[in-house]
Design an enzyme around this catalytic site. Sequence first.
Site, PDB file in Angstrom:
ATOM      1  N   ASP A  84      43.611  43.441  48.164  1.00 39.99           N
ATOM      2  CA  ASP A  84      43.640  44.032  46.830  1.00 39.99           C
ATOM      3  C   ASP A  84      45.052  43.902  46.261  1.00 39.99           C
ATOM      4  O   ASP A  84      46.027  44.326  46.891  1.00 39.99           O
ATOM      5  CB  ASP A  84      43.230  45.507  46.921  1.00 39.99           C
ATOM      6  N   TYR A 138      47.658  44.226  42.657  1.00 42.24           N
ATOM      7  CA  TYR A 138      48.125  45.370  41.853  1.00 42.24           C
ATOM      8  C   TYR A 138      48.724  44.811  40.581  1.00 42.24           C
ATOM      9  O   TYR A 138      49.778  45.236  40.149  1.00 42.24           O
ATOM     10  CB  TYR A 138      49.166  46.105  42.719  1.00 42.24           C
ATOM     11  N   HIS A 168      48.410  49.777  34.513  1.00 35.59           N
ATOM     12  CA  HIS A 168      47.920  50.680  35.548  1.00 35.59           C
ATOM     13  C   HIS A 168      49.050  51.063  36.501  1.00 35.59           C
ATOM     14  O   HIS A 168      49.230  52.239  36.832  1.00 35.59           O
ATOM     15  CB  HIS A 168      46.777  50.028  36.332  1.00 35.59           C
ATOM     16  N   ARG A 207      55.018  59.031  41.212  1.00 34.83           N
ATOM     17  CA  ARG A 207      56.487  58.995  41.302  1.00 34.83           C
ATOM     18  C   ARG A 207      57.057  59.081  39.893  1.00 34.83           C
ATOM     19  O   ARG A 207      57.509  58.081  39.323  1.00 34.83           O
ATOM     20  CB  ARG A 207      56.969  57.677  41.933  1.00 34.83           C
ATOM     21  N   GLU A 214      38.018  52.433  40.058  1.00 32.46           N
ATOM     22  CA  GLU A 214      39.052  51.529  39.551  1.00 32.46           C
ATOM     23  C   GLU A 214      38.375  50.253  39.062  1.00 32.46           C
ATOM     24  O   GLU A 214      37.649  49.594  39.804  1.00 32.46           O
ATOM     25  CB  GLU A 214      40.109  51.203  40.620  1.00 32.46           C
ATOM     26  N   GLU A 222      38.296  46.610  38.369  1.00 36.48           N
ATOM     27  CA  GLU A 222      38.996  45.399  38.799  1.00 36.48           C
ATOM     28  C   GLU A 222      38.083  44.191  38.640  1.00 36.48           C
ATOM     29  O   GLU A 222      36.867  44.316  38.555  1.00 36.48           O
ATOM     30  CB  GLU A 222      39.409  45.497  40.280  1.00 36.48           C
ATOM     31  N   ASP A 270      37.027  49.561  42.931  1.00 38.62           N
ATOM     32  CA  ASP A 270      37.818  50.025  44.077  1.00 38.62           C
ATOM     33  C   ASP A 270      37.819  51.557  44.059  1.00 38.62           C
ATOM     34  O   ASP A 270      38.819  52.199  43.726  1.00 38.62           O
ATOM     35  CB  ASP A 270      39.241  49.457  43.941  1.00 38.62           C
ATOM     36  N   ARG A 286      41.765  60.270  45.142  1.00 40.99           N
ATOM     37  CA  ARG A 286      43.180  60.401  44.758  1.00 40.99           C
ATOM     38  C   ARG A 286      43.922  61.445  45.569  1.00 40.99           C
ATOM     39  O   ARG A 286      45.137  61.309  45.797  1.00 40.99           O
ATOM     40  CB  ARG A 286      43.281  60.756  43.269  1.00 40.99           C
ATOM     41  N   GLN A 305      44.643  59.874  48.856  1.00 47.16           N
ATOM     42  CA  GLN A 305      45.658  58.839  48.636  1.00 47.16           C
ATOM     43  C   GLN A 305      47.069  59.426  48.534  1.00 47.16           C
ATOM     44  O   GLN A 305      48.009  58.922  49.147  1.00 47.16           O
ATOM     45  CB  GLN A 305      45.315  58.070  47.361  1.00 47.16           C
ATOM     46  N   TYR A 326      49.441  58.007  51.645  1.00 47.11           N
ATOM     47  CA  TYR A 326      49.819  56.629  51.320  1.00 47.11           C
ATOM     48  C   TYR A 326      51.242  56.243  51.709  1.00 47.11           C
ATOM     49  O   TYR A 326      51.570  55.048  51.699  1.00 47.11           O
ATOM     50  CB  TYR A 326      49.552  56.320  49.842  1.00 47.11           C
ATOM     51  N   LYS A 333      40.597  54.577  50.178  1.00 43.57           N
ATOM     52  CA  LYS A 333      39.960  53.458  49.488  1.00 43.57           C
ATOM     53  C   LYS A 333      38.984  52.664  50.340  1.00 43.57           C
ATOM     54  O   LYS A 333      38.320  51.773  49.817  1.00 43.57           O
ATOM     55  CB  LYS A 333      41.033  52.513  48.949  1.00 43.57           C
ATOM     56  N   THR A 359      33.778  49.732  48.580  1.00 50.46           N
ATOM     57  CA  THR A 359      34.261  48.871  47.498  1.00 50.46           C
ATOM     58  C   THR A 359      33.031  48.143  46.980  1.00 50.46           C
ATOM     59  O   THR A 359      32.328  47.496  47.754  1.00 50.46           O
ATOM     60  CB  THR A 359      35.308  47.860  48.026  1.00 50.46           C
ATOM     61  N   THR A 381      43.657  47.428  39.517  1.00 49.96           N
ATOM     62  CA  THR A 381      43.081  48.046  38.332  1.00 49.96           C
ATOM     63  C   THR A 381      43.655  47.441  37.067  1.00 49.96           C
ATOM     64  O   THR A 381      44.866  47.289  36.937  1.00 49.96           O
ATOM     65  CB  THR A 381      43.360  49.553  38.353  1.00 49.96           C
ATOM     66  N   GLU A 420      44.033  57.828  35.123  1.00 47.78           N
ATOM     67  CA  GLU A 420      44.841  57.505  33.947  1.00 47.78           C
ATOM     68  C   GLU A 420      44.254  58.118  32.686  1.00 47.78           C
ATOM     69  O   GLU A 420      44.968  58.674  31.853  1.00 47.78           O
ATOM     70  CB  GLU A 420      44.929  55.986  33.784  1.00 47.78           C
TER      71      GLU A 420
END
Lengths: 427, 427
Positions: free
Chosen positions: A127, A129, A134, A143, A199, A201, A233, A237, A240, A244, A253, A257, A360, A374
């Site tokens: 996967d 990114y 996103h 973050r 997600e 994708e 995906d 959350r 995650q 993560y 995740k 899928t 995503t 989001e």
Amino acid sequence: MIDHTHDPAAKSWVPGADAHADFPVQNLPLGVFSPAGEGPRIGTAIGNYCLDLTGLAPMLPLAVREALTLPVLNPLFALPGDARLALRHALFALLTDEAHQSAVEPHLYLADACTLHLPFHIGDYTDFYVGIHHATNIGSLFRPDNPLLPNYKHVPIGYHGRVSSVRLSGTPLVRPKGQIKGPNDPAPRYAPTQRLDFELEMGVWIAGRNALGETQPIAQAWNRIGGLCLLNDWSARDVQAWEYQPLGPFLAKNFLTSVSPWVVTAEALAPFRVAQPARPEGDPEPLAYLDDPVDRQSGALAIALEVRLASRAMREAGQEGMLLSKGQATSMYWTLAQMVTHHASNGCNLAPGDLLGTGTISGPASGSEGSLMEITRNGKQPVALPTGERRAFLEDGDAITLIARAERQGFRSIGFGSCTGVVEPAL
Amino acid sequence: MIDHTHDPAAKSWVPGADAHADFPVQNLPLGVFSPAGEGPRIGTAIGNYCLDLTGLAPMLPLAVREALTLPVLNPLFALPGDARLALRHALFALLTDEAHQSAVEPHLYLADACTLHLPFHIGDYTDFYVGIHHATNIGSLFRPDNPLLPNYKHVPIGYHGRVSSVRLSGTPLVRPKGQIKGPNDPAPRYAPTQRLDFELEMGVWIAGRNALGETQPIAQAWNRIGGLCLLNDWSARDVQAWEYQPLGPFLAKNFLTSVSPWVVTAEALAPFRVAQPARPEGDPEPLAYLDDPVDRQSGALAIALEVRLASRAMREAGQEGMLLSKGQATSMYWTLAQMVTHHASNGCNLAPGDLLGTGTISGPASGSEGSLMEITRNGKQPVALPTGERRAFLEDGDAITLIARAERQGFRSIGFGSCTGVVEPAL
């Protein structure tokens, strides 16, 4: 690359095919299906029908016949692209010229009576990114001080995913349990996720093979794109956020899928290859191994994307799914060729039937976000559904449907079908 | 669980088997090999010989015969553990009782004349991070202010790896290229890694199957451990440092993962199951789903580990590999059962032949580190070789060999063979 199989005026003798939103004769996606009560075989979608290519093999080019014997697309995508182009031309001729109707018709099955299968035996799933909006949106939630990390505009960031839990569209999503720890909780607990998300994708099916230790020069990397599908995906959350660091997403995740069943081939997508959007002023140039003039001119894809949500109450009331998001595949910062070339840049071997997710795809504007996290700003701004229900994250009974369509002026648009899943309660 | 096949006094009639460091009759590891000029088949290692179990099938329990027909161990490890225990008992009887010698001997092949193969078709490969001293050591290099993240003592951290580049011991390691950016470089460059490293890990081969959506309760999780091997998670530290945020290691580790050929079975390891070392005072208790009294008492393994390095100059001078590190598998913070249960705790389906890496196993003391990065303090304190050469990271021509041996008082120790690889120059 653009040939007569992309002629928007072309018509098929298959009833309804010309009017079909996704599968006119200009598409001819590949997949694996079983007619009712029969075994699986390779097929194409034409209008509301599945056409049995295994049964039709004697009428198809010699180069592909052997690859049509097993009910899986890997052998077909191990062949050079020329073979799949020849298959496309042959299918186009058979389905547009009425002279072939009586010979082909016995191999057509109404799609509603068919069962679709995962089209490939998947060796590895990676996967990426590459949806920069996103990455920025979600980075700012995980973050806040550091949303887009310094490597993002130099490296097509990706990570390995789980093959065993890749399933076909329609597979129910059992709400997973996991370790969850809110920022103010003294300790984690093991409980069903409360922040279940989708997600949006695109999935890329790899064609051809580079041996371990061999790289894939970008000038030929488009040849490694066998075709595309939709990919959801699904993500937990809360799991995650806690798990993560430092090695990336894992159980957040790998519980499911979902992919759409039909492989829209690179040959079908040829007219929809468009110029890569210019990088914003001040962004670094790609390193030489990721830079190719043809890829700059035609490395992006004119594909429109949609996400719809239908709660159980909505479905019971006969309501259509509500549009959650509407975006464009051109919102990717890296092209598919750059993803492939980067993946193999250390000699990592990619094989036919390997699956890449784009990551995503969110657009720059509100209304084009590819995940609930989001859309609802991490659950703080829930979405109102037509029933009066509200959604911060997915609830049991919710159905998510991803839709995509390649669209470009002067060409007949072609679709990807859909990728759906309904959330079931935790066991 | 401890039965007569673990009797340290048991002797085999196979010449030299009793004196063999790794493969006495108490071991009976499983693998796939080809005798010279013949096709691959399932076998066990006994002393300096490979025993053809496919050929021997008529003398073996009915329950395993069908699973011995294909040259891959997946079907055998799809069976319940009882079947593999019955196979072990049958092999033990055949190889200790001289009455069977004339019937069995035709199926023995000198190991030196055989070719070994990857024992499983690997569906998925997951790498954990349960070596707490490694996590602390390496964390302090990547994140000096924050070496061990807050989740570490609650979550068995893991991430998905690449299946296509898992290869058998002996496969050469072509020095990979990648994006590299030193902390003071203005921009990254694409170049051969300058910080090539090994990682000493154990590999776990999964037995049995849980369906997608099903969890694996810890009380039965040991039944999912089919057997163990050695695993070298070759790593490009400069690539890793630049690419790993926010989604974890990717191209820094997927250019090659080496495994030893013989699967030392859970049945063979039964006597070497020992109590999990007590968690340090103040550490959190595992959450209930990861906590089991039997696992506490017998979830760790008494396995001694070694890493040896031989430069080209050393090998040309006829010198043995120099001991780089000597450690114990008990340095893992989480047990194999906890890894399996956590992996399936969200319903992720694990299948026979899935591979788990433990993550690098470093001990608490100097001399027991499982990677060069730790041994040389990120290259700052190079190791001196007997030739006068120095090593901060691996150089072309270097051979790394991992060795492991299960050892416990009162039992015959058994070995894992070795896992080796020689570094070749970048292409």
